[in-house]
Write a protein that holds these residues in place. Structure first.
Motif, PDB file in Angstrom:
ATOM      1  N   GLN A 166      27.543  -2.801   0.909  1.00  0.00           N
ATOM      2  CA  GLN A 166      27.063  -1.624   0.194  1.00  0.00           C
ATOM      3  C   GLN A 166      25.799  -1.042   0.822  1.00  0.00           C
ATOM      4  O   GLN A 166      25.211  -0.115   0.261  1.00  0.00           O
ATOM      5  CB  GLN A 166      26.773  -1.986  -1.275  1.00  0.00           C
ATOM      6  CG  GLN A 166      27.964  -2.558  -2.026  1.00  0.00           C
ATOM      7  CD  GLN A 166      27.593  -3.078  -3.392  1.00  0.00           C
ATOM      8  OE1 GLN A 166      27.803  -4.240  -3.743  1.00  0.00           O
ATOM      9  NE2 GLN A 166      27.007  -2.202  -4.212  1.00  0.00           N
ATOM     10  N   ILE A 167      25.400  -1.575   1.978  1.00  0.00           N
ATOM     11  CA  ILE A 167      24.148  -1.146   2.607  1.00  0.00           C
ATOM     12  C   ILE A 167      24.457  -0.363   3.879  1.00  0.00           C
ATOM     13  O   ILE A 167      25.232  -0.803   4.729  1.00  0.00           O
ATOM     14  CB  ILE A 167      23.266  -2.363   2.957  1.00  0.00           C
ATOM     15  CG1 ILE A 167      23.133  -3.299   1.755  1.00  0.00           C
ATOM     16  CG2 ILE A 167      21.903  -1.887   3.442  1.00  0.00           C
ATOM     17  CD1 ILE A 167      22.510  -2.680   0.535  1.00  0.00           C
ATOM     18  N   ASN A 168      23.828   0.807   3.996  1.00  0.00           N
ATOM     19  CA  ASN A 168      23.861   1.586   5.236  1.00  0.00           C
ATOM     20  C   ASN A 168      22.461   1.569   5.833  1.00  0.00           C
ATOM     21  O   ASN A 168      21.545   2.197   5.301  1.00  0.00           O
ATOM     22  CB  ASN A 168      24.304   3.028   4.972  1.00  0.00           C
ATOM     23  CG  ASN A 168      25.776   3.118   4.621  1.00  0.00           C
ATOM     24  OD1 ASN A 168      26.572   2.280   5.033  1.00  0.00           O
ATOM     25  ND2 ASN A 168      26.155   4.132   3.854  1.00  0.00           N
ATOM     26  N   LEU A 169      22.300   0.848   6.926  1.00  0.00           N
ATOM     27  CA  LEU A 169      20.985   0.665   7.528  1.00  0.00           C
ATOM     28  C   LEU A 169      20.754   1.699   8.636  1.00  0.00           C
ATOM     29  O   LEU A 169      21.600   1.873   9.518  1.00  0.00           O
ATOM     30  CB  LEU A 169      20.865  -0.750   8.107  1.00  0.00           C
ATOM     31  CG  LEU A 169      19.503  -1.201   8.617  1.00  0.00           C
ATOM     32  CD1 LEU A 169      18.466  -1.177   7.500  1.00  0.00           C
ATOM     33  CD2 LEU A 169      19.610  -2.599   9.221  1.00  0.00           C
ATOM     34  N   GLY A 170      19.615   2.365   8.600  1.00  0.00           N
ATOM     35  CA  GLY A 170      19.286   3.343   9.634  1.00  0.00           C
ATOM     36  C   GLY A 170      20.004   4.662   9.460  1.00  0.00           C
ATOM     37  O   GLY A 170      20.563   5.212  10.421  1.00  0.00           O
ATOM     38  N   VAL A 171      19.986   5.212   8.255  1.00  0.00           N
ATOM     39  CA  VAL A 171      20.686   6.466   7.958  1.00  0.00           C
ATOM     40  C   VAL A 171      19.921   7.646   8.551  1.00  0.00           C
ATOM     41  O   VAL A 171      18.675   7.681   8.538  1.00  0.00           O
ATOM     42  CB  VAL A 171      20.855   6.635   6.431  1.00  0.00           C
ATOM     43  CG1 VAL A 171      21.422   8.003   6.090  1.00  0.00           C
ATOM     44  CG2 VAL A 171      21.744   5.527   5.888  1.00  0.00           C
ATOM     45  N   SER A 198      21.787  -1.723  16.560  1.00  0.00           N
ATOM     46  CA  SER A 198      20.568  -0.976  16.872  1.00  0.00           C
ATOM     47  C   SER A 198      20.393   0.212  15.918  1.00  0.00           C
ATOM     48  O   SER A 198      21.351   0.921  15.606  1.00  0.00           O
ATOM     49  CB  SER A 198      20.611  -0.470  18.314  1.00  0.00           C
ATOM     50  OG  SER A 198      20.659  -1.552  19.212  1.00  0.00           O
ATOM     51  N   ILE A 199      19.161   0.381  15.454  1.00  0.00           N
ATOM     52  CA  ILE A 199      18.827   1.511  14.574  1.00  0.00           C
ATOM     53  C   ILE A 199      18.390   2.673  15.457  1.00  0.00           C
ATOM     54  O   ILE A 199      17.310   2.640  16.071  1.00  0.00           O
ATOM     55  CB  ILE A 199      17.725   1.116  13.582  1.00  0.00           C
ATOM     56  CG1 ILE A 199      18.205  -0.042  12.698  1.00  0.00           C
ATOM     57  CG2 ILE A 199      17.330   2.302  12.727  1.00  0.00           C
ATOM     58  CD1 ILE A 199      17.143  -0.560  11.742  1.00  0.00           C
ATOM     59  N   ILE A 200      19.222   3.694  15.520  1.00  0.00           N
ATOM     60  CA  ILE A 200      18.945   4.839  16.393  1.00  0.00           C
ATOM     61  C   ILE A 200      18.102   5.887  15.679  1.00  0.00           C
ATOM     62  O   ILE A 200      17.155   6.448  16.238  1.00  0.00           O
ATOM     63  CB  ILE A 200      20.264   5.456  16.888  1.00  0.00           C
ATOM     64  CG1 ILE A 200      21.066   4.406  17.670  1.00  0.00           C
ATOM     65  CG2 ILE A 200      20.001   6.678  17.745  1.00  0.00           C
ATOM     66  CD1 ILE A 200      22.438   4.886  18.105  1.00  0.00           C
ATOM     67  N   TRP A 201      18.463   6.165  14.413  1.00  0.00           N
ATOM     68  CA  TRP A 201      17.806   7.238  13.668  1.00  0.00           C
ATOM     69  C   TRP A 201      16.683   6.678  12.806  1.00  0.00           C
ATOM     70  O   TRP A 201      16.867   5.745  12.035  1.00  0.00           O
ATOM     71  CB  TRP A 201      18.811   7.968  12.791  1.00  0.00           C
ATOM     72  CG  TRP A 201      19.931   8.585  13.575  1.00  0.00           C
ATOM     73  CD1 TRP A 201      21.209   8.147  13.672  1.00  0.00           C
ATOM     74  CD2 TRP A 201      19.845   9.744  14.402  1.00  0.00           C
ATOM     75  NE1 TRP A 201      21.944   8.945  14.494  1.00  0.00           N
ATOM     76  CE2 TRP A 201      21.130   9.959  14.965  1.00  0.00           C
ATOM     77  CE3 TRP A 201      18.824  10.644  14.719  1.00  0.00           C
ATOM     78  CZ2 TRP A 201      21.421  11.008  15.821  1.00  0.00           C
ATOM     79  CZ3 TRP A 201      19.106  11.692  15.571  1.00  0.00           C
ATOM     80  CH2 TRP A 201      20.388  11.868  16.114  1.00  0.00           C
TER      81      TRP A 201
END
Length: 499
Positions: free
Chosen positions: A376-381, A482-485
């Motif tokens: 249920q988690i969206n990381l780095g939206v 990787s968190i891009i945003w």
């Protein structure tokens, strides 16, 4: 050093010693004669203060005492062999006059051979799950090399090896297309999934070998469809290219996990030796099997499918043996849910039995009625992907709850979106993910999830981290794609901003 001059009387020179040493030697001689406290039967030579005369029988006693001193000063050197201080065995005892060998020579040779296949300091230099993983990994590798002989035989037959009508340029072109497809597939797969391999090492390790099975199956099927031969072998090469990338990346992650003494390079080298041995044995059995089954299609397919089933089972057992101590999305979710219920942190061994090793599309069949929090988690939206209503809620929560935080959380229909700050660190990302898990757990239990989740974080987050560390978990970072945003926000009277 004493110098003895033997005549009817023995003269001992003490010119190199002080007067205190001469008296000490006299007293020692007296003790050997049982004359302690009495005058020794000898006198200092007049006119020569450095010469002491004793009778010949006293000289013999002095020489025996000197010999005993020499023996007491004799140095004994012991030779020990072993790869670690806890695994040493004595191989020889060396003195000034002899070398005495000890131990079984065969056992020594066996240890030397074993050092080519196990890391130095084994087993204390690797984690406890190293041996069971390597056992099943070697078995799956053995079955792979046996099947390789069968698939290669079919592939060469389809290309035209052994047929007069086949041309060299035709076979070369087909092989070139096959390799080119594999190279392009590897680059594309790395682009889309390269950053995700480290966070889900178990799953991708299993997927890599399943894709390898698919590639071998395509090679074996290719002779049955001559008109679609090039297309089929290209699909097989594409599958194996995924295998090469995923297997190599996950192997690097697992090598770091196994290394307890900064010996990752040694473990990787010994892994190469083990794989080489398995390759040689597998090739030998593969050639024998290919020789036996040549011309018998049913036997070839039965052998191939049987070995493939065993290969899949061995791979599953291998990844199930792994006890990883790093935190990824699923392991963190399991740990937090249990902590919120019991107040205790599970050990890596307990969590390894609960986490999924199959891909999400495969595990969803068996977990239809259960929904893990991490899904249920969206990381780095990306902020610009939010609609107007979501943006309004985000700005409101930024001012009221996340003024000093390095992340922001947004809840919509049970899905928690995590927006990370452009200056956030690895520990901030871990904290944001745990906060999002807490919020997801409170969605159906509380009306004000922002306040409730923040209250829980203030009271329990540091305690949770300390218990994780004491249980053997590594809390430096969260293994995630990787968190891009990222975003930047400043809350003030006139400069409220999100980039």
């Amino acid at each position: 050093m004493y110098t003895y001059i033997m005549k009817s009387r023995l003269t001992v020179s003490f010119d190199e010693f002080a007067d205190r040493e001469r008296k000490h030697s006299c007293e020692e001689t007296s003790r050997h004669l049982g004359m302690s406290g009495k005058e020794a039967p000898g006198t200092w030579t007049e006119g020569c203060p450095g010469i002491f005369e004793v009778d010949s029988n006293i000289a013999e006693v002095g020489m025996e005492a000197e010999e005993r001193k020499k023996k007491s000063r004799e140095v004994t050197v012991e030779e020990w062999s072993g790869s670690s201080s806890s695994k040493l065995s004595r191989t020889a005892t060396i003195t000034a006059f002899s070398i005495q060998r000890s131990g079984n020579q065969f056992a020594h040779v066996w240890r030397r051979i074993l050092q080519a296949f196990v890391p130095e300091g084994f087993p204390s230099s690797v984690t406890p799950d190293y041996v069971p993983f390597q056992f099943w990994d070697s078995l799956q590798g053995l079955s792979t090399y046996i099947r390789t002989m069968l698939s290669t035989q079919a592939l060469l037959s389809a290309i035209g090896v052994g047929e007069k009508s086949a041309t060299v340029i035709g076979a070369t072109f087909q092989w070139f297309l096959r390799d080119l497809t594999g190279m392009l597939g590897g680059v594309i797969f790395t682009f889309y999934q390269g950053s995700n391999l480290d966070s889900n090492a178990k799953m991708w390790r299993l997927v890599a070998d399943l894709m390898n099975d698919l590639g071998m199956l395509m090679d074996l099927v290719s002779p049955l469809f001559p008109s679609a031969f090039v297309f089929i072998v290209c699909i097989g090469s594409l599958s194996r290219s995924f295998t090469g990338v995923a297997s190599g990346a996950t192997r690097a992650a697992l090598t770091q996990h196994f290394a307890l003494q900064n010996n990752a390079a040694d473990i990787a080298a010994k892994e190469g030796s083990q794989e080489t041995l398995a390759t040689m044995v597998g090739m030998a059995f593969g050639m024998l099997l290919a020789r036996i089954t040549v011309g018998h299609s049913v036997a070839i397919w039965f052998s191939f499918l049987s070995l493939t089933m065993f290969h899949m089972y061995a791979n599953y057992k291998a990844v199930r043996c792994l006890i990883l101590t790093t935190l990824n999305s699923e392991r963190t979710s399991i740990l937090l849910e249990n902590f919120m219920k019991t107040g205790q942190v599970m050990s890596p061994q307990e969590v390894s039995k609960m986490e999924n090793v199959l891909p999400l599309w495969a595990s969803s069949w068996s977990l239809k009625n259960t929904k893990s929090l991490y899904t249920q988690i969206n990381l780095g939206v990306r902020v610009s992907s939010l609609d107007r209503l979501e943006m309004t809620d985000l700005l409101r929560s930024a001012e009221s709850h996340y003024k000093k935080a390095k992340y922001m959380l947004l809840e919509r229909k049970g899905i928690i979106s995590v927006i990370t700050h452009k200056d956030s660190t690895a520990s901030d990302v871990l904290q944001s993910f745990i906060h999002a898990l807490v919020m997801a757990n409170l969605v159906e239990k509380s009306g004000s999830i922002h306040s409730e989740s923040q209250s829980w974080m203030d009271k329990h987050y540091q305690v949770f981290l300390l218990k994780l560390q004491s249980s053997g978990w590594k809390t430096e970072r969260l293994l995630s794609p990787s968190i891009i945003w990222r975003a930047n926000w400043m809350c003030g009277s006139s400069d409220e901003k999100i980039d």
